[in-house]
Write a protein that holds these residues in place. Structure first.
Motif, PDB file in Angstrom:
ATOM      1  N   PHE A   6     -46.574  46.151 -11.608  1.00 24.67           N
ATOM      2  CA  PHE A   6     -45.460  46.991 -12.048  1.00 24.67           C
ATOM      3  C   PHE A   6     -45.924  48.310 -12.668  1.00 24.67           C
ATOM      4  CE2 PHE A   6     -43.604  42.633 -12.348  1.00 24.67           C
ATOM      5  CZ  PHE A   6     -42.618  42.799 -11.387  1.00 24.67           C
ATOM      6  N   ALA A   7     -47.172  48.692 -12.436  1.00 21.34           N
ATOM      7  CA  ALA A   7     -47.720  49.882 -13.098  1.00 21.34           C
ATOM      8  C   ALA A   7     -46.933  51.151 -12.763  1.00 21.34           C
ATOM      9  CB  ALA A   7     -49.194  50.049 -12.713  1.00 21.34           C
ATOM     10  N   ALA A   8     -46.443  51.235 -11.541  1.00 22.08           N
ATOM     11  CA  ALA A   8     -45.735  52.453 -11.134  1.00 22.08           C
ATOM     12  C   ALA A   8     -44.222  52.339 -11.278  1.00 22.08           C
ATOM     13  CB  ALA A   8     -46.087  52.790  -9.685  1.00 22.08           C
ATOM     14  N   ALA A   9     -43.735  51.200 -11.766  1.00 21.19           N
ATOM     15  CA  ALA A   9     -42.292  50.979 -11.853  1.00 21.19           C
ATOM     16  C   ALA A   9     -41.705  51.655 -13.083  1.00 21.19           C
ATOM     17  CB  ALA A   9     -42.002  49.480 -11.892  1.00 21.19           C
ATOM     18  N   PRO A  13     -38.422  51.961 -15.854  1.00 20.03           N
ATOM     19  CA  PRO A  13     -37.679  50.919 -16.568  1.00 20.03           C
ATOM     20  C   PRO A  13     -36.609  50.244 -15.718  1.00 20.03           C
ATOM     21  CG  PRO A  13     -38.021  52.794 -18.010  1.00 20.03           C
ATOM     22  CD  PRO A  13     -38.515  53.208 -16.648  1.00 20.03           C
ATOM     23  N   GLU A  14     -35.814  51.019 -14.979  1.00 18.45           N
ATOM     24  CA  GLU A  14     -34.745  50.407 -14.193  1.00 18.45           C
ATOM     25  C   GLU A  14     -35.308  49.507 -13.099  1.00 18.45           C
ATOM     26  OE1 GLU A  14     -30.717  51.619 -11.668  1.00 18.45           O
ATOM     27  OE2 GLU A  14     -31.895  53.163 -12.689  1.00 18.45           O
ATOM     28  N   GLU A  15     -36.343  49.969 -12.410  1.00 10.56           N
ATOM     29  CA  GLU A  15     -36.966  49.162 -11.353  1.00 10.56           C
ATOM     30  C   GLU A  15     -37.566  47.887 -11.932  1.00 10.56           C
ATOM     31  OE1 GLU A  15     -40.379  49.618  -7.832  1.00 10.56           O
ATOM     32  OE2 GLU A  15     -39.940  51.285  -9.211  1.00 10.56           O
ATOM     33  N   LEU A  16     -38.173  47.990 -13.103  1.00  2.41           N
ATOM     34  CA  LEU A  16     -38.775  46.829 -13.751  1.00  2.41           C
ATOM     35  C   LEU A  16     -37.717  45.817 -14.156  1.00  2.41           C
ATOM     36  CD1 LEU A  16     -41.255  45.413 -14.895  1.00  2.41           C
ATOM     37  CD2 LEU A  16     -41.130  46.918 -16.889  1.00  2.41           C
ATOM     38  N   VAL A  17     -36.622  46.284 -14.692  1.00  5.52           N
ATOM     39  CA  VAL A  17     -35.524  45.370 -15.090  1.00  5.52           C
ATOM     40  C   VAL A  17     -34.950  44.684 -13.865  1.00  5.52           C
ATOM     41  CG1 VAL A  17     -33.174  45.295 -16.010  1.00  5.52           C
ATOM     42  CG2 VAL A  17     -34.944  46.548 -17.235  1.00  5.52           C
ATOM     43  N   VAL A  18     -34.702  45.411 -12.805  1.00  7.79           N
ATOM     44  CA  VAL A  18     -34.137  44.807 -11.587  1.00  7.79           C
ATOM     45  C   VAL A  18     -35.086  43.756 -11.021  1.00  7.79           C
ATOM     46  CG1 VAL A  18     -33.514  45.292  -9.179  1.00  7.79           C
ATOM     47  CG2 VAL A  18     -32.708  46.792 -11.012  1.00  7.79           C
ATOM     48  N   ALA A  19     -36.386  44.030 -11.075  1.00  9.47           N
ATOM     49  CA  ALA A  19     -37.368  43.113 -10.487  1.00  9.47           C
ATOM     50  C   ALA A  19     -37.517  41.813 -11.286  1.00  9.47           C
ATOM     51  CB  ALA A  19     -38.723  43.813 -10.376  1.00  9.47           C
ATOM     52  N   THR A  20     -37.197  41.852 -12.566  1.00 13.71           N
ATOM     53  CA  THR A  20     -37.449  40.671 -13.422  1.00 13.71           C
ATOM     54  C   THR A  20     -36.185  40.036 -13.950  1.00 13.71           C
ATOM     55  OG1 THR A  20     -37.728  42.148 -15.351  1.00 13.71           O
ATOM     56  CG2 THR A  20     -39.717  41.500 -14.149  1.00 13.71           C
ATOM     57  N   ARG A  21     -35.047  40.676 -13.822  1.00 15.88           N
ATOM     58  CA  ARG A  21     -33.820  40.203 -14.461  1.00 15.88           C
ATOM     59  C   ARG A  21     -33.474  38.760 -14.107  1.00 15.88           C
ATOM     60  NH1 ARG A  21     -28.338  41.858 -16.177  1.00 15.88           N
ATOM     61  NH2 ARG A  21     -26.971  40.192 -15.461  1.00 15.88           N
ATOM     62  N   ASP A  22     -33.624  38.391 -12.855  1.00 14.17           N
ATOM     63  CA  ASP A  22     -33.162  37.081 -12.396  1.00 14.17           C
ATOM     64  C   ASP A  22     -34.317  36.115 -12.105  1.00 14.17           C
ATOM     65  OD1 ASP A  22     -30.460  37.932 -12.468  1.00 14.17           O
ATOM     66  OD2 ASP A  22     -30.728  38.936 -10.546  1.00 14.17           O
ATOM     67  N   PRO A  81     -45.009  38.141 -22.433  1.00 16.63           N
ATOM     68  CA  PRO A  81     -46.016  38.176 -21.385  1.00 16.63           C
ATOM     69  C   PRO A  81     -45.717  39.069 -20.188  1.00 16.63           C
ATOM     70  CG  PRO A  81     -44.635  36.266 -21.063  1.00 16.63           C
ATOM     71  CD  PRO A  81     -44.113  36.982 -22.280  1.00 16.63           C
ATOM     72  N   SER A  82     -44.555  39.691 -20.154  1.00 19.85           N
ATOM     73  CA  SER A  82     -44.151  40.487 -18.998  1.00 19.85           C
ATOM     74  C   SER A  82     -44.213  41.970 -19.336  1.00 19.85           C
ATOM     75  CB  SER A  82     -42.718  40.117 -18.602  1.00 19.85           C
ATOM     76  OG  SER A  82     -42.181  41.054 -17.686  1.00 19.85           O
ATOM     77  N   PRO A  83     -44.497  42.822 -18.355  1.00 20.45           N
ATOM     78  CA  PRO A  83     -44.338  44.256 -18.623  1.00 20.45           C
ATOM     79  C   PRO A  83     -42.946  44.586 -19.145  1.00 20.45           C
ATOM     80  CG  PRO A  83     -45.505  43.933 -16.553  1.00 20.45           C
ATOM     81  CD  PRO A  83     -45.047  42.574 -17.005  1.00 20.45           C
ATOM     82  N   ALA A  84     -41.933  43.816 -18.706  1.00 19.11           N
ATOM     83  CA  ALA A  84     -40.572  44.050 -19.183  1.00 19.11           C
ATOM     84  C   ALA A  84     -40.405  43.691 -20.656  1.00 19.11           C
ATOM     85  CB  ALA A  84     -39.575  43.254 -18.338  1.00 19.11           C
ATOM     86  N   SER A  85     -41.283  42.835 -21.183  1.00 18.49           N
ATOM     87  CA  SER A  85     -41.203  42.470 -22.603  1.00 18.49           C
ATOM     88  C   SER A  85     -41.303  43.696 -23.496  1.00 18.49           C
ATOM     89  CB  SER A  85     -42.330  41.488 -22.956  1.00 18.49           C
ATOM     90  OG  SER A  85     -42.247  40.290 -22.217  1.00 18.49           O
TER      91      SER A  85
END
Length: 437
Positions: free
Chosen positions: A421-424, A426-435, A288-292
């Motif tokens: 997260f449209a403009a994020a 990969p690294e920014e997206l991972v940092v934003a969702t990791r924790d 369900p996440s853009p990070a998925s």
């Protein structure tokens, strides 16, 4: 002494001071309210107040709105399920129980994800006399993802390095009545997986919450951060939360002993064919996440292609026959789901899809062998969240099963997170969702 009094006496004798009451929102975050043990009886009778707006919270705690949910108005009651009440071994002095959410009038709340899962489970029995067993695999990365658990993938070196921590985890799960089937190092640095005994669909979703929070608690007590996010880093493999399922009637496993593919009964094939058909829409529930979609890459055993196969770990839907002398071993696995998902939405959605397959007597297509990425004509599942969200919004099967209130809130959250997260990168997206999970 009634059920509630018995529970209070058990908690008091165990030194429990407070009870964590959890539900999982549509962004996949486990939210909580707590009550002192002395207030359990009142809580069971009257519930605990909570705003319905949490159904449109995003992963970063910002809010969106939907046609039926949003804004400051309204109130719900959180009512704990005492049958699931558990003294927490990893959090001394605390107990845990999942809640069902009701309207203030005590009428059922149509946005309650746990109620959605239970309703589909009841439909399976009422319509087809089917009982399902389900179980989630929980994967996580412990430590900083770089220096902890750096031994070989699946290697004994990782177990040796963290044997005290992992032994404490096994002990905590067992003390809570959770039966681990296996625990092992996974592929990525610092990554582990635990699987537990299967249960009915609602109980399996409850266990997914309890197992995660037990891992989190034991990790914290050992000074080790734990990430359950789809991707804990930009490189390597991510964290899945695969779903296993089997169908039963009158004590017989319907995943074997039939004339269908690889010994499936007709009911098993029809159910799995329904799940197969709805896989693009189910991705919006289970991934369900853009990070998925950073995790769902071909040739990574993530289930990126819309295909199924026998023991094929690249297929989104994997069928497992199991040992001939183990009657309970035959099952199916949905590999594309991850730790950002609300497990109640996952089991409810899979049940709804499978029941539609039974009603329509669907059959499975030809199974795929080998890596579908290397085979012309194989179709990808959605490669990003907006595509999966469109499939969910267009699914008549899931619209009927979920109802407009729940479906509308889920779709609104998916669209809002995709925009967030449209403009994020990969690294920014991972940092934003990791924790966050």
């Amino acid at each position: 002494m009634d059920h509630t009094q018995q529970a209070m006496a058990r908690l008091t004798s165990a030194g429990v001071r407070g009870i964590a009451l959890t539900w999982v929102d549509n962004a996949g975050i486990t939210r909580v309210k707590t009550v002192p043990t002395a207030r359990l009886k009142e809580t069971v009778r009257n519930g605990v107040g909570m705003s319905p707006v949490f159904d449109v919270y995003l992963v970063d705690d910002s809010m969106t709105d939907s046609p039926h949910v949003g804004g400051p108005d309204g109130d719900l009651r959180l009512v704990p399920d005492l049958d699931r009440l558990t003294v927490l071994a990893g959090q001394p002095g605390w107990a845990w129980a999942p809640v069902d959410r009701f309207q203030a009038s005590r009428a059922p709340y149509p946005g309650c994800q746990r109620r959605f899962a239970r309703r589909q489970m009841e439909r399976a029995f009422e319509e087809f006399e089917l009982e399902l067993l389900m179980g989630f695999e929980t994967e996580w990365v412990v430590g900083d993802g770089a220096t902890t658990g750096r031994g070989p993938a699946y290697g004994m070196a990782r177990l040796v390095e963290l044997s005290d921590y992992l032994g404490e985890l096994v002990e905590a799960l067992g003390a809570q009545g959770v039966a681990p089937l296996q625990l092992h190092p996974e592929y990525a640095v610092g990554q582990f997986e635990v699987s537990v005994a299967p249960a009915n669909p609602v109980a399996a979703a409850d266990l997914a919450v309890l197992v995660r929070e037990t891992v989190r608690a034991v990790s914290t007590r050992n000074g080790l951060p734990a990430s359950f996010a789809p991707m804990a880093g930009t490189e390597g493999l991510g964290n899945g939360r695969h779903l296993h399922l089997s169908l039963w009637r009158d004590g017989k496993n319907l995943c074997r002993g039939g004339d269908g593919p690889f010994g499936m009964t007709a009911d098993c094939e029809a159910f799995l064919a329904g799940v197969y058909r709805e896989l693009p829409a189910l991705m919006a529930l289970g991934a369900p996440s853009p990070a998925s979609y950073l995790r769902l890459r071909p040739s990574r055993w993530a289930g990126a292609y819309h295909c199924w196969g026998l023991e094929n770990r690249e297929a989104a839907l994997r069928f497992v026959t199991g040992s001939p002398d183990d009657l309970g071993a035959a099952n199916a696995e949905v590999k594309s789901f991850d730790g950002a998902a609300n497990p109640y939405l996952v089991v409810g959605g899979v049940l709804a899809a499978g029941l539609a397959g039974l009603r329509e007597e669907l059959t499975l297509p030809v199974p795929v062998t080998g890596d579908p990425a290397h085979q012309p004509g194989q179709r990808r599942l959605p490669a990003e969240l907006p595509e999966a969200t469109r499939a969910l919004a267009d699914s008549a099967v899931l619209a009927e099963a979920m109802g407009e209130e729940l479906l509308g809130a889920v779709v609104a959250v998916r669209r809002a997170e995709a925009e967030l997260f449209a403009a994020a990168g990969p690294e920014e997206l991972v940092v934003a969702t990791r924790d966050r999970y």
